[in-house]
Write a protein that holds these residues in place. Structure first.
Motif, mmCIF file in Angstrom:
data_model
loop_
_atom_site.group_PDB
_atom_site.id
_atom_site.type_symbol
_atom_site.label_atom_id
_atom_site.label_comp_id
_atom_site.label_asym_id
_atom_site.label_seq_id
_atom_site.Cartn_x
_atom_site.Cartn_y
_atom_site.Cartn_z
ATOM 1 N N ILE A 51 0.844 -1.201 0.000
ATOM 2 C CA ILE A 51 0.000 0.000 0.000
ATOM 3 C C ILE A 51 0.878 1.249 0.000
ATOM 4 O O ILE A 51 0.628 2.208 -0.733
ATOM 5 N N SER A 52 1.945 1.229 0.774
ATOM 6 C CA SER A 52 2.861 2.372 0.837
ATOM 7 C C SER A 52 3.500 2.636 -0.529
ATOM 8 O O SER A 52 3.589 3.783 -0.969
ATOM 9 N N GLU A 53 3.944 1.572 -1.204
ATOM 10 C CA GLU A 53 4.551 1.738 -2.528
ATOM 11 C C GLU A 53 3.528 2.256 -3.540
ATOM 12 O O GLU A 53 3.841 3.105 -4.381
ATOM 13 N N ALA A 54 2.295 1.768 -3.452
ATOM 14 C CA ALA A 54 1.236 2.223 -4.355
ATOM 15 C C ALA A 54 0.952 3.708 -4.132
ATOM 16 O O ALA A 54 0.767 4.464 -5.091
ATOM 17 N N LEU A 55 0.937 4.123 -2.877
ATOM 18 C CA LEU A 55 0.717 5.545 -2.586
ATOM 19 C C LEU A 55 1.904 6.395 -3.041
ATOM 20 O O LEU A 55 1.717 7.521 -3.525
ATOM 21 N N ASP A 56 3.124 5.869 -2.918
ATOM 22 C CA ASP A 56 4.298 6.577 -3.442
ATOM 23 C C ASP A 56 4.194 6.750 -4.949
ATOM 24 O O ASP A 56 4.536 7.811 -5.487
ATOM 25 N N LEU A 57 3.718 5.720 -5.640
ATOM 26 C CA LEU A 57 3.526 5.797 -7.090
ATOM 27 C C LEU A 57 2.480 6.858 -7.426
ATOM 28 O O LEU A 57 2.681 7.688 -8.319
#
Length: 82
Positions: A51-57
């Motif tokens: 989820i964190s990586e998706a939000l960073d994207l």
């Protein structure tokens, strides 16, 4: 299993209509991972993001398209001899 489909233009055949897509999938409601797939591209692996990586994207995309992030052209200063 929530799924979102994002229609996009095919980069090899840029037509007026969107002939390609990206698929975002979350296996369970409380899952901590999101899959990004390009179903019409057999040679492209699926991306499994936290989820964190998706939000960073998402934030990176927001920053790229934000007009405020672009620098204004600087005027060339004239020297006193001009």
């Amino acid at each position: 299993m929530p799924i979102k489909v994002i229609p996009i233009n095919n980069r090899l055949y840029p037509l007026e209509e969107k002939s390609d897509c990206m698929v975002l999938r979350k296996f369970e409601k409380d899952s901590t991972r999101i899959d990004i797939a390009f179903p019409f591209h057999e040679d492209t692996p699926n991306f499994n993001l936290t989820i964190s990586e998706a939000l960073d994207l998402r934030n990176a995309i927001d920053q790229l398209i934000d007009i405020k992030m672009l620098e204004r052209p600087r005027r060339k200063r004239r020297s006193p001899n001009d």
